[in-house]
Design an enzyme around this catalytic site. Sequence first.
Site, PDB file in Angstrom:
ATOM      1  N   ASN A  11      -4.221   2.630  -4.229  1.00  0.00           N
ATOM      2  CA  ASN A  11      -5.448   3.406  -4.378  1.00  0.00           C
ATOM      3  C   ASN A  11      -5.078   4.858  -4.708  1.00  0.00           C
ATOM      4  OD1 ASN A  11      -7.669   5.109  -3.710  1.00  0.00           O
ATOM      5  ND2 ASN A  11      -8.577   3.472  -2.487  1.00  0.00           N
ATOM      6  N   LYS A  14      -6.542   7.678  -2.432  1.00  0.00           N
ATOM      7  CA  LYS A  14      -5.859   7.861  -1.141  1.00  0.00           C
ATOM      8  C   LYS A  14      -4.576   8.658  -1.342  1.00  0.00           C
ATOM      9  CE  LYS A  14      -6.911   3.542   1.309  1.00  0.00           C
ATOM     10  NZ  LYS A  14      -6.233   2.350   1.853  1.00  0.00           N
ATOM     11  N   GLU A  42      -1.123  -9.363   1.134  1.00  0.00           N
ATOM     12  CA  GLU A  42      -2.421  -9.806   1.628  1.00  0.00           C
ATOM     13  C   GLU A  42      -2.736  -9.100   2.943  1.00  0.00           C
ATOM     14  OE1 GLU A  42      -4.822 -13.808   2.971  1.00  0.00           O
ATOM     15  OE2 GLU A  42      -2.721 -13.994   2.341  1.00  0.00           O
ATOM     16  N   ASP A  71      -4.841   2.264   6.141  1.00  0.00           N
ATOM     17  CA  ASP A  71      -5.918   1.276   6.070  1.00  0.00           C
ATOM     18  C   ASP A  71      -7.157   1.944   6.634  1.00  0.00           C
ATOM     19  OD1 ASP A  71      -6.373  -1.541   5.190  1.00  0.00           O
ATOM     20  OD2 ASP A  71      -7.318  -1.625   7.168  1.00  0.00           O
ATOM     21  N   PHE A 149     -14.460   9.297  -3.434  1.00  0.00           N
ATOM     22  CA  PHE A 149     -14.412   7.925  -3.954  1.00  0.00           C
ATOM     23  C   PHE A 149     -15.126   6.994  -2.975  1.00  0.00           C
ATOM     24  CE2 PHE A 149     -11.153   5.993  -1.150  1.00  0.00           C
ATOM     25  CZ  PHE A 149     -10.632   7.132  -0.545  1.00  0.00           C
ATOM     26  N   TYR A 151     -17.172   5.002  -0.564  1.00  0.00           N
ATOM     27  CA  TYR A 151     -18.476   5.176   0.075  1.00  0.00           C
ATOM     28  C   TYR A 151     -18.900   6.646   0.197  1.00  0.00           C
ATOM     29  CZ  TYR A 151     -17.912   0.272   1.531  1.00  0.00           C
ATOM     30  OH  TYR A 151     -17.751  -1.094   1.552  1.00  0.00           O
ATOM     31  N   ASP A 152     -18.099   7.575  -0.290  1.00  0.00           N
ATOM     32  CA  ASP A 152     -18.403   9.004  -0.119  1.00  0.00           C
ATOM     33  C   ASP A 152     -19.823   9.399  -0.565  1.00  0.00           C
ATOM     34  OD1 ASP A 152     -16.012   9.604   1.082  1.00  0.00           O
ATOM     35  OD2 ASP A 152     -15.041  10.359  -0.723  1.00  0.00           O
ATOM     36  N   LYS A 170     -13.530  18.178   2.381  1.00  0.00           N
ATOM     37  CA  LYS A 170     -13.405  16.796   2.854  1.00  0.00           C
ATOM     38  C   LYS A 170     -12.146  16.626   3.700  1.00  0.00           C
ATOM     39  CE  LYS A 170     -12.809  11.951   1.702  1.00  0.00           C
ATOM     40  NZ  LYS A 170     -12.728  10.853   0.729  1.00  0.00           N
ATOM     41  N   HIS A 175     -11.453  11.420   8.182  1.00  0.00           N
ATOM     42  CA  HIS A 175     -10.670  10.459   8.949  1.00  0.00           C
ATOM     43  C   HIS A 175      -9.208  10.471   8.503  1.00  0.00           C
ATOM     44  CE1 HIS A 175     -12.242   8.963   5.264  1.00  0.00           C
ATOM     45  NE2 HIS A 175     -11.782   7.725   5.365  1.00  0.00           N
TER      46      HIS A 175
HETATM   47  P1  ITT Z   1      -4.715   0.051  -0.496  1.00  0.00           P
HETATM   48  O1  ITT Z   1      -4.927  -1.107   0.432  1.00  0.00           O
HETATM   49  O2  ITT Z   1      -3.863  -0.276  -1.671  1.00  0.00           O
HETATM   50  O3  ITT Z   1      -4.254   1.279   0.223  1.00  0.00           O
HETATM   51  P2  ITT Z   1      -7.606  -0.099  -0.780  1.00  0.00           P
HETATM   52  O4  ITT Z   1      -8.581   0.700  -1.576  1.00  0.00           O
HETATM   53  O5  ITT Z   1      -7.641  -1.580  -0.902  1.00  0.00           O
HETATM   54  O6  ITT Z   1      -6.146   0.474  -1.129  1.00  0.00           O
HETATM   55  P3  ITT Z   1      -8.313  -0.396   2.028  1.00  0.00           P
HETATM   56  O7  ITT Z   1      -7.953  -1.836   2.047  1.00  0.00           O
HETATM   57  O8  ITT Z   1      -7.845   0.466   3.172  1.00  0.00           O
HETATM   58  O9  ITT Z   1      -7.767   0.344   0.713  1.00  0.00           O
HETATM   59  O10 ITT Z   1      -9.884  -0.285   1.899  1.00  0.00           O
HETATM   60  C1  ITT Z   1     -10.532   0.892   2.176  1.00  0.00           C
HETATM   61  C2  ITT Z   1     -12.009   0.768   1.818  1.00  0.00           C
HETATM   62  O11 ITT Z   1     -12.730   1.800   2.487  1.00  0.00           O
HETATM   63  C3  ITT Z   1     -12.258   0.951   0.335  1.00  0.00           C
HETATM   64  O12 ITT Z   1     -13.381   0.196  -0.047  1.00  0.00           O
HETATM   65  C4  ITT Z   1     -12.564   2.436   0.227  1.00  0.00           C
HETATM   66  O13 ITT Z   1     -13.411   2.722  -0.845  1.00  0.00           O
HETATM   67  C5  ITT Z   1     -13.209   2.747   1.580  1.00  0.00           C
HETATM   68  N1  ITT Z   1     -12.768   4.086   2.000  1.00  0.00           N
HETATM   69  C6  ITT Z   1     -11.643   4.408   2.696  1.00  0.00           C
HETATM   70  N2  ITT Z   1     -11.504   5.730   2.820  1.00  0.00           N
HETATM   71  C7  ITT Z   1     -12.564   6.276   2.189  1.00  0.00           C
HETATM   72  C8  ITT Z   1     -12.964   7.600   1.937  1.00  0.00           C
HETATM   73  O14 ITT Z   1     -12.236   8.635   2.310  1.00  0.00           O
HETATM   74  N3  ITT Z   1     -14.092   7.775   1.261  1.00  0.00           N
HETATM   75  C9  ITT Z   1     -14.832   6.738   0.823  1.00  0.00           C
HETATM   76  N4  ITT Z   1     -14.507   5.469   0.996  1.00  0.00           N
HETATM   77  C10 ITT Z   1     -13.383   5.218   1.672  1.00  0.00           C
END
Ligand code: ITT
Length: 193
Positions: A11, A14, A42, A71, A149, A151-152, A170, A175
């Site tokens: 991501n 992130k 997975e 995560d 990105f 849910y922001d 932010k 978090h």
């Molecule tokens: P990796 O596992 O490769 O790190 P991912 O996007 O699949 O990437 P996650 O499994 O941790 O990451 O899923 C996180 C979900 O939560 C994903 O749908 C994000 O959009 C959301 N999320 C996490 N942090 C966020 C943030 O700071 N703002 C908005 N949405 C967030």
Amino acid sequence: MITKLVMATNNANKLREAREILAPLGIEVLSQRDAGADCEPEENGATFAENAMIKARAVFEIVGLPVIADDSGLCVDALGGRPGVYSARYAPEGQHCAKLLDEMKDVPAEERGAAFVCNVALLDGDTAEVFAGECRGAVGYEKRGSNGFGYDPVFMVGERTMAELSADEKNKISHRGAALRELYRFLNERNGE
Ligand code: ITT
């Protein structure tokens, strides 16, 4: 003191945020791809901590350098904590906010509380630690803002959505910022021992 960490994530947002938060603290964050690890394990853990460790371990086995993995997800009070660890799988790409707004359409203002949760795993030789951060807010009524990105655009902190905050604003309250600052404290203390 560690000055370089590999981040186990696919991501890009992130990764960008981790860099924004850790670079001023003197820690460079390499992407897993830059470090030569092309994998997407997975995420079958039951908790954020388990999934963070699964991702960190997969990359650590390839690169053998200190690795962090994030995560994270959105836990909505009115939905009993959903989507939680399933936040990424909650809806098809680009439809997460719309689906959440629809699920929340009949929920009154005072019951729209939610929290962004982030667990950051650190794997470094015989060190395996997890750091947690949380940011409380509420689910809004419409998408607003174009920063950030996921849910922001529907996550309200006060009068604005997280997507209406600057990156700096932010990172100060997020978090992810909280969890990564815990990680930094740990690395600092370990260094001082
Ligand atoms: P990796 O596992 O490769 O790190 P991912 O996007 O699949 O990437 P996650 O499994 O941790 O990451 O899923 C996180 C979900 O939560 C994903 O749908 C994000 O959009 C959301 N999320 C996490 N942090 C966020 C943030 O700071 N703002 C908005 N949405 C967030």
